[in-house]
Design a protein around this motif. Sequence first.
Motif, PDB file in Angstrom:
ATOM      1  N   VAL A  27       0.783  -1.214  -0.013  1.00  0.00           N
ATOM      2  CA  VAL A  27       0.150  -0.039  -0.041  1.00  0.00           C
ATOM      3  C   VAL A  27       0.739   1.364  -0.059  1.00  0.00           C
ATOM      4  O   VAL A  27       0.588   2.244  -0.787  1.00  0.00           O
ATOM      5  CB  VAL A  27      -1.037   0.122   1.167  1.00  0.00           C
ATOM      6  CG1 VAL A  27      -1.657   1.412   1.232  1.00  0.00           C
ATOM      7  CG2 VAL A  27      -2.045  -1.082   1.234  1.00  0.00           C
TER       8      VAL A  27
ATOM      9  N   TYR B 145      -7.050   1.777  -1.646  1.00  0.00           N
ATOM     10  CA  TYR B 145      -7.812   2.424  -0.512  1.00  0.00           C
ATOM     11  C   TYR B 145      -9.427   1.974  -0.700  1.00  0.00           C
ATOM     12  O   TYR B 145     -10.024   2.877  -0.245  1.00  0.00           O
ATOM     13  CB  TYR B 145      -7.460   3.877  -0.450  1.00  0.00           C
ATOM     14  CG  TYR B 145      -6.167   4.066   0.161  1.00  0.00           C
ATOM     15  CD1 TYR B 145      -5.876   3.823   1.423  1.00  0.00           C
ATOM     16  CD2 TYR B 145      -5.025   4.542  -0.621  1.00  0.00           C
ATOM     17  CE1 TYR B 145      -4.652   3.974   2.156  1.00  0.00           C
ATOM     18  CE2 TYR B 145      -3.841   4.751   0.073  1.00  0.00           C
ATOM     19  CZ  TYR B 145      -3.486   4.434   1.299  1.00  0.00           C
ATOM     20  OH  TYR B 145      -2.325   4.518   1.896  1.00  0.00           O
TER      21      TYR B 145
ATOM     22  N   ASN C 127      -6.756   4.294  -5.567  1.00  0.00           N
ATOM     23  CA  ASN C 127      -8.083   4.264  -5.284  1.00  0.00           C
ATOM     24  C   ASN C 127      -8.341   2.503  -5.198  1.00  0.00           C
ATOM     25  O   ASN C 127      -9.360   2.276  -4.336  1.00  0.00           O
ATOM     26  CB  ASN C 127      -9.168   4.754  -6.254  1.00  0.00           C
ATOM     27  CG  ASN C 127      -9.207   6.336  -6.289  1.00  0.00           C
ATOM     28  OD1 ASN C 127      -8.936   6.769  -5.110  1.00  0.00           O
ATOM     29  ND2 ASN C 127      -9.546   7.100  -7.165  1.00  0.00           N
ATOM     30  N   GLN C 128      -7.878   1.932  -5.764  1.00  0.00           N
ATOM     31  CA  GLN C 128      -8.062   0.332  -5.676  1.00  0.00           C
ATOM     32  C   GLN C 128      -7.633  -0.311  -4.487  1.00  0.00           C
ATOM     33  O   GLN C 128      -8.231  -0.896  -3.836  1.00  0.00           O
ATOM     34  CB  GLN C 128      -7.543  -0.296  -6.947  1.00  0.00           C
ATOM     35  CG  GLN C 128      -8.397  -0.120  -8.180  1.00  0.00           C
ATOM     36  CD  GLN C 128      -7.642  -0.804  -9.484  1.00  0.00           C
ATOM     37  OE1 GLN C 128      -6.368  -1.302  -9.236  1.00  0.00           O
ATOM     38  NE2 GLN C 128      -8.309  -0.964 -10.489  1.00  0.00           N
TER      39      GLN C 128
ATOM     40  N   THR D 194     -15.308   5.880   4.879  1.00  0.00           N
ATOM     41  CA  THR D 194     -15.663   4.698   4.064  1.00  0.00           C
ATOM     42  C   THR D 194     -14.322   5.158   2.766  1.00  0.00           C
ATOM     43  O   THR D 194     -13.929   5.979   2.412  1.00  0.00           O
ATOM     44  CB  THR D 194     -16.730   4.580   3.660  1.00  0.00           C
ATOM     45  OG1 THR D 194     -17.244   5.843   2.886  1.00  0.00           O
ATOM     46  CG2 THR D 194     -17.905   4.648   4.848  1.00  0.00           C
ATOM     47  N   LYS D 195     -14.674   4.035   1.945  1.00  0.00           N
ATOM     48  CA  LYS D 195     -13.660   4.205   0.810  1.00  0.00           C
ATOM     49  C   LYS D 195     -14.318   5.131  -0.157  1.00  0.00           C
ATOM     50  O   LYS D 195     -13.626   5.986  -0.846  1.00  0.00           O
ATOM     51  CB  LYS D 195     -13.596   2.645   0.232  1.00  0.00           C
ATOM     52  CG  LYS D 195     -12.919   2.783  -1.268  1.00  0.00           C
ATOM     53  CD  LYS D 195     -12.730   1.289  -1.589  1.00  0.00           C
ATOM     54  CE  LYS D 195     -11.904   1.180  -3.132  1.00  0.00           C
ATOM     55  NZ  LYS D 195     -11.970  -0.188  -3.666  1.00  0.00           N
ATOM     56  N   LYS D 196     -15.513   5.117  -0.140  1.00  0.00           N
ATOM     57  CA  LYS D 196     -16.441   6.150  -0.993  1.00  0.00           C
ATOM     58  C   LYS D 196     -15.946   7.648  -0.558  1.00  0.00           C
ATOM     59  O   LYS D 196     -15.604   8.366  -1.464  1.00  0.00           O
ATOM     60  CB  LYS D 196     -17.782   6.013  -1.108  1.00  0.00           C
ATOM     61  CG  LYS D 196     -18.607   6.910  -2.007  1.00  0.00           C
ATOM     62  CD  LYS D 196     -19.992   6.358  -2.018  1.00  0.00           C
ATOM     63  CE  LYS D 196     -20.994   7.196  -2.998  1.00  0.00           C
ATOM     64  NZ  LYS D 196     -20.916   8.722  -2.434  1.00  0.00           N
ATOM     65  N   GLU D 197     -16.295   7.961   0.699  1.00  0.00           N
ATOM     66  CA  GLU D 197     -15.843   9.203   1.446  1.00  0.00           C
ATOM     67  C   GLU D 197     -14.482   9.681   1.010  1.00  0.00           C
ATOM     68  O   GLU D 197     -14.251  10.688   0.760  1.00  0.00           O
ATOM     69  CB  GLU D 197     -16.214   9.198   2.855  1.00  0.00           C
ATOM     70  CG  GLU D 197     -17.476   8.862   3.062  1.00  0.00           C
ATOM     71  CD  GLU D 197     -17.789   8.820   4.693  1.00  0.00           C
ATOM     72  OE1 GLU D 197     -18.789   9.200   5.216  1.00  0.00           O
ATOM     73  OE2 GLU D 197     -16.849   8.269   5.306  1.00  0.00           O
ATOM     74  N   ARG D 198     -13.731   8.823   1.058  1.00  0.00           N
ATOM     75  CA  ARG D 198     -12.160   8.825   1.020  1.00  0.00           C
ATOM     76  C   ARG D 198     -11.976   9.352  -0.560  1.00  0.00           C
ATOM     77  O   ARG D 198     -11.010  10.251  -0.780  1.00  0.00           O
ATOM     78  CB  ARG D 198     -11.266   7.680   1.569  1.00  0.00           C
ATOM     79  CG  ARG D 198      -9.741   8.287   1.246  1.00  0.00           C
ATOM     80  CD  ARG D 198      -8.680   6.802   1.789  1.00  0.00           C
ATOM     81  NE  ARG D 198      -9.345   6.632   3.128  1.00  0.00           N
ATOM     82  CZ  ARG D 198      -9.849   5.608   3.752  1.00  0.00           C
ATOM     83  NH1 ARG D 198     -10.246   4.678   3.030  1.00  0.00           N
ATOM     84  NH2 ARG D 198     -10.218   5.596   5.028  1.00  0.00           N
ATOM     85  N   ALA D 199     -12.418   8.444  -1.389  1.00  0.00           N
ATOM     86  CA  ALA D 199     -12.173   8.955  -2.900  1.00  0.00           C
ATOM     87  C   ALA D 199     -12.942  10.127  -3.198  1.00  0.00           C
ATOM     88  O   ALA D 199     -12.360  11.078  -3.846  1.00  0.00           O
ATOM     89  CB  ALA D 199     -12.725   7.608  -3.568  1.00  0.00           C
TER      90      ALA D 199
ATOM     91  N   ALA E  99      -4.385   5.248   5.874  1.00  0.00           N
ATOM     92  CA  ALA E  99      -5.551   5.442   4.895  1.00  0.00           C
ATOM     93  C   ALA E  99      -5.692   6.671   4.454  1.00  0.00           C
ATOM     94  O   ALA E  99      -5.970   7.220   3.316  1.00  0.00           O
ATOM     95  CB  ALA E  99      -6.600   4.688   5.577  1.00  0.00           C
ATOM     96  N   ASN E 100      -5.512   7.873   5.320  1.00  0.00           N
ATOM     97  CA  ASN E 100      -6.013   9.073   4.999  1.00  0.00           C
ATOM     98  C   ASN E 100      -4.692  10.149   4.728  1.00  0.00           C
ATOM     99  O   ASN E 100      -4.759  11.290   4.686  1.00  0.00           O
ATOM    100  CB  ASN E 100      -6.756   9.765   6.236  1.00  0.00           C
ATOM    101  CG  ASN E 100      -8.259   9.101   6.148  1.00  0.00           C
ATOM    102  OD1 ASN E 100      -8.708   8.614   5.268  1.00  0.00           O
ATOM    103  ND2 ASN E 100      -8.635   8.767   7.336  1.00  0.00           N
TER     104      ASN E 100
END
Length: 238
Positions: free
Chosen positions: A90, A238, A235-236, A203-208, A133-134
């Motif tokens: 990662v 995370y 994006n994949q 979430t993954k969506k929120e991060r993206a 992650a962030n």
Amino acid sequence: MVLTTRAIVLSAIKYSEADLIVSCFTEQSGLKSYLLRGVLKSKKGKLKASQFQPLTQLELVANHRNKGSLERIQEAKVSHPYRSLHTHVVKSGLVLFLSEILRNSIQEEEPNKELFQYLEQSLHWLDHHDSIANFHILFLIKLSAYLGFYPDASSIDLHYFNLAEGNFQKNAFGVYSEKGPQIATFKAFFGIDFDALPQIKLTKKERAETLDLVLRYYQLHIQGYKQPKSLLVLNQLY
């Protein structure tokens, strides 16, 4: 002029059969590009291709002619060996993304020691922590301060963020005003340091969506901005 300087590798591109063109952000001279002849085939030379992986921190002895042409490196050694940045799956994907952003964002051939210190410290933190992650979102927001377009957060309680103006507003003004959940998430990254990142749960969506907002902000404020090719991979991951 021969000088010794610390440097951070931004990119290394193969040129002909055995050469590399390496772009570095140096502490003493800002952005510099170097031609490394024969480095891909040489086994006995002073320079090794493995030293020029993205975001590697080096100490260089280099000849800077400052004539707008490719410079030459006489000696190079790794000044800060990473524990995980180039081996953790990662983190290595994150390194590719950040190096692309930095290559697009840093354009001046002049020293910026505050920016150099920020990059050193940030990469050191990333290398030694696991809750990352962030990281890239906070890294980019903080980076904008050194590039000259940090958002004005004096009215952060307002609902709209204007990407073009770089400030928070009460009402929508123009096509670049944004409102919604991503703005609330965006606000969570102000006034914190990297150690506080685990407190932000996305979430993954929120991060993206938040990253997309930050990258659109960069696109408006950096001349010649190019969307990083590694974004899809990031994006994949995370």
